[in-house]
Scaffold this motif. Sequence first.
Motif, PDB file in Angstrom:
ATOM      1  N   ILE A 141       0.877  -1.173   0.000  1.00 45.37           N
ATOM      2  CA  ILE A 141       0.000   0.000   0.000  1.00 45.37           C
ATOM      3  C   ILE A 141       0.910   1.218   0.000  1.00 45.37           C
ATOM      4  N   ARG A 142       0.924   1.949  -1.080  1.00 45.63           N
ATOM      5  CA  ARG A 142       1.842   3.073  -1.214  1.00 45.63           C
ATOM      6  C   ARG A 142       1.414   4.227  -0.322  1.00 45.63           C
ATOM      7  N   THR A 196      -0.756   7.853  -1.677  1.00 45.53           N
ATOM      8  CA  THR A 196      -1.706   7.561  -2.756  1.00 45.53           C
ATOM      9  C   THR A 196      -2.654   6.416  -2.399  1.00 45.53           C
ATOM     10  N   ASN A 197      -2.259   5.566  -1.435  1.00 47.19           N
ATOM     11  CA  ASN A 197      -3.034   4.395  -1.013  1.00 47.19           C
ATOM     12  C   ASN A 197      -3.197   3.363  -2.128  1.00 47.19           C
ATOM     13  N   GLU A 198      -2.378   3.434  -3.148  1.00 51.59           N
ATOM     14  CA  GLU A 198      -2.455   2.471  -4.251  1.00 51.59           C
ATOM     15  C   GLU A 198      -2.038   1.093  -3.749  1.00 51.59           C
ATOM     16  N   ILE A 199      -2.868   0.073  -4.042  1.00 56.51           N
ATOM     17  CA  ILE A 199      -2.592  -1.293  -3.600  1.00 56.51           C
ATOM     18  C   ILE A 199      -2.119  -2.106  -4.790  1.00 56.51           C
ATOM     19  N   THR A 200      -0.925  -2.661  -4.684  1.00 56.06           N
ATOM     20  CA  THR A 200      -0.345  -3.467  -5.763  1.00 56.06           C
ATOM     21  C   THR A 200       0.189  -4.770  -5.191  1.00 56.06           C
ATOM     22  N   PRO A 230     -11.149  -0.607  -0.713  1.00 53.27           N
ATOM     23  CA  PRO A 230      -9.905  -0.493  -1.495  1.00 53.27           C
ATOM     24  C   PRO A 230      -9.307  -1.843  -1.847  1.00 53.27           C
ATOM     25  N   ALA A 259      -9.161  -3.683  -5.564  1.00 55.23           N
ATOM     26  CA  ALA A 259      -7.853  -4.143  -6.055  1.00 55.23           C
ATOM     27  C   ALA A 259      -7.831  -5.644  -6.297  1.00 55.23           C
TER      28      ALA A 259
END
Length: 991
Positions: free
Chosen positions: A35-36, A39-43, A323, A327
């Motif tokens: 979880i960045r 940005t809260n981007e989950i990859t 989120p 994802a």
Amino acid sequence: MTSLARKLVIVAAVDGLLLQPASQRNNRSVPGIQIRYTTNEITQLDPLKQDHDSSSKSLEAYGIVGLFTVAASSYLVSISSRRLVAQIRGKEIYVIAGVALIPLSSQSEAQKTIEQVRQNLKKASSSGKEERDTTDSETSEDEGVQLASQLDGPDEEVRSTSPVSEIRDGALDRRPSASGESSVAEDVFNKKGAYGRFAERWFSKKGWSVDKRRNLGMSTNDDPTKEFSPVPSGGKEGQDTTDTAQPKEGVANTQPGNLSVAYTLLPKLLRTTRLLLCSESFFFSYDHDITRRIGSDPARNRDLPLHKIVDPLYFWNRSLASPFINAGQHRFILPIMQGFIGQRVFTVNTKASDPSEAIAALKANVDEVIELQDNASGTSNFTAQKNTTDFLITLISRRSIMRPGLRYLRRGIDDEGHTANSVETEQILSSPSWSSSEKIYSFTQIRGSIPLYFSQSPYSFKPVPILHHSFPTNHTAFKRHFADVSRVYDNVQIVVLVDKHGVEAKIGEEYEEHTKHFNGEVGANGKNLGFEWFDFHNICRGMKFENVSILMDTLALKLKQFGTTVEFNNQIQSLQSGVLRVNCMDCLDRTNVVQSACGQRALEKQLEAEGVTINLQADNSTQWFNTLWADNGDAISKQYSSTAALKGDFTRTRKRNYRGAINDLNLTLARYFNNIVNDYFSQAAIDFLLGNVTHQVFEEFEANMRSGDPAMSMQKVRQSAIDTSSKIVIADSTEELIGGWTLLCPQQFDTVRTFPFEEAVLLLTDVALYAVRFDWNTEKVSSFEKVDLRNVLEIFCGVYITSTLSSVQTDEQRNVGFVVRYNPGDANIAKVNTRSLSTVVNPQAATQTLEEKAPPEGSKASLTSKSGATNPFSALASTMSTLTTSPSTSAAKAKPSSTPSSDNKILCFKALPARSSLAPTDSSTPTPSEREHIRSICDEIQKTIVGNGVENASGAPLEFGERDIISLAEARKSTGYLETWSHELKKLVWA
């Protein structure tokens, strides 16, 4: 079913938080996720490249609740402590005992939080505060109750109170003492962790420190534009923590003024979230669906992840987990359910001659109950004793996420037919082995608030229920509610426990009237609702609660018809064909007593089917059954009223005495304290965590110390008010309605600032303006004033500041309105709805009364005069985020022109807040700003006057323009010390 990660390692890496299933730390075939920060981007991590710096801080967790964002601050909510409470079909059921809230602003902030949690866990472990868990762990289970004390960091108040005791002894999780003796003052102030913090500071000689004033949302002498970190570094007392006052990464480009409200209330939100999730009210299982009762499990693909299998009605963290859902990270989505789960194992003597002596043995301890289930070998009799049989009773209560919230802030029904405090309770009887070769019985009951629009004041010990809206409006929601209940449970038997006399009688009568109306509409083609009104307080007067047996005798035939659900050989042998819907006013205390009696009867009948005759009422050894139901009642009560249930002594012992009455008095005082102090913010936090509102709700709370009800469609109510008003006040059928709007206006006409401001209806036709005062409770016109367009002299719009007590109220872009100055003439009319409905201005110009244009037949509400029409938020929940009521403010006359005539009058209107705290939906459309809205109304009025060639009766030219109605400087001058002090006191108490 997709396997869930039972244990995780959370690492604060350089670019973001890494989540790796702990059991697979050395297995690179199972990737973790990242979880960045900011940005809260989950990859998903590359299995071959997921090594991290060994110096990075890590924390062990037992699952992820979700992720939430307030303004620019995001937090990962993980389960740091769990407690095993039950086992169903061999699957373990846990309750959340502790959570950690890890900031996603930067690596340094995340590391500080993780390090603080680790230190707290280590400290708790060394002090011996461990709790049982079936899974080996590097940390103890109950240590996590120390959860995220880093959220308060060096704040002395939080660190001075043990988090463990705060959860165990707090108002959210406290059981009454065995003796029932306690001091009222001690219970209310010292023993209620949820508000003991307030009482401690209120009576402390030290008062409120600057840090505490900031954390509680109170004004300080600090620079309000200076940004601070809501998550301190957690240093020791006296340690330098100045680094926490620096702007956080990812927030530097955000204007502090736009986030000041959220940042001010963020520490309180984090504390409230922590207390809520650690109240031991949230349950989960890694491999069993606890949200569905036996027999309701629909046919579906068993390979689906658990979050797609559970009943969405009880999926409490769906919004927080969204989120991860978006994802596609199914292994990390752990559904949690709010409610109660408890179990007991009991042994019965099948050859007992006396049914009151049938119980031979009991296991009530959780560890023993689960151990017995583990040792069961497919046969129900594992006691190795002749003529004995062992049974397992499981009690599950599931709280609906629809219309969620607290006691007096969520009452009645909403537009979709959902009721407050809706709980499904299932009682399951099985063998300890859950063997498919033996029958499993299930009996289900439900509770929920009376399905009508009503409210009650939290400021009274015996508040009067206030009914809202017309009979047709109520009945539409009523039908929708019971259509849903019937669809799920088939037949419905209503059991009403409210008083037949006194303040509760009116709403009970209305409930009965709607039921009769519903049954009359359904007729022979549908299923009628059963309705039984049991006056609990009157029949059980003198603490004779055993008289509930009278109700049981009345319901015996209906309960026999409904039956129970029976599963045998993994097949449903019979299905319960109806449900009891039990309610009192709160659906707590009286409801608990009656539902436990129904459960007792069901258990006796189920055991009878197994060849065992038992009398739970007469058998003194069956207190375990009463205690199980009392624990269930206490859990539901704490979730709705923040205290244990009243009448708990009778539920536990089937006896009532003066000690129980004294304990009930203590709990009543505690509820009253919570109602007026804690519940307002807690309600906003619950709505936010469930995704019903955005962080905009905290602006509303900061301005008014309360928030609106997101389930009430105010757009629909307002449009209905416009339609009703136009039918009532426009007498001439030749008049063409140009437009209608709902706006705020002073309590008195011909003024610009008299409190409280109220919501009114403005209608524009081709010949006149109608300013309509509307009674939003009864959906009737209270009064109106008609202004002929020929008498309009001037229209101007501009800044309209009515209060300066919060940042929202001083925003000149959002606080705007317009003024209509007119010359009173013979064509103008003003009428007040007083049953006689007299014309109070220019009576010779109007002879028709409002009663001659009454609403359509079928409306049950009466047309009564009210002193000052209320707005729709006064009863449902105020969302007038630009206003603050001040009884001390005097009326202020407008000055619309440099040389106004003394005979001229004015109508003043202010825009309603354009920004809504409601969570956006797919069908949401952009909303014009307050300034754009006011400008469009003024343009429409100008276009109608000028375009239709309306000539001014006085011959003077019509004036249009823009200038301040009340400027910010003028508003500050007129804001008195009493207003300011009153608002600060409210913030001190509620925020």
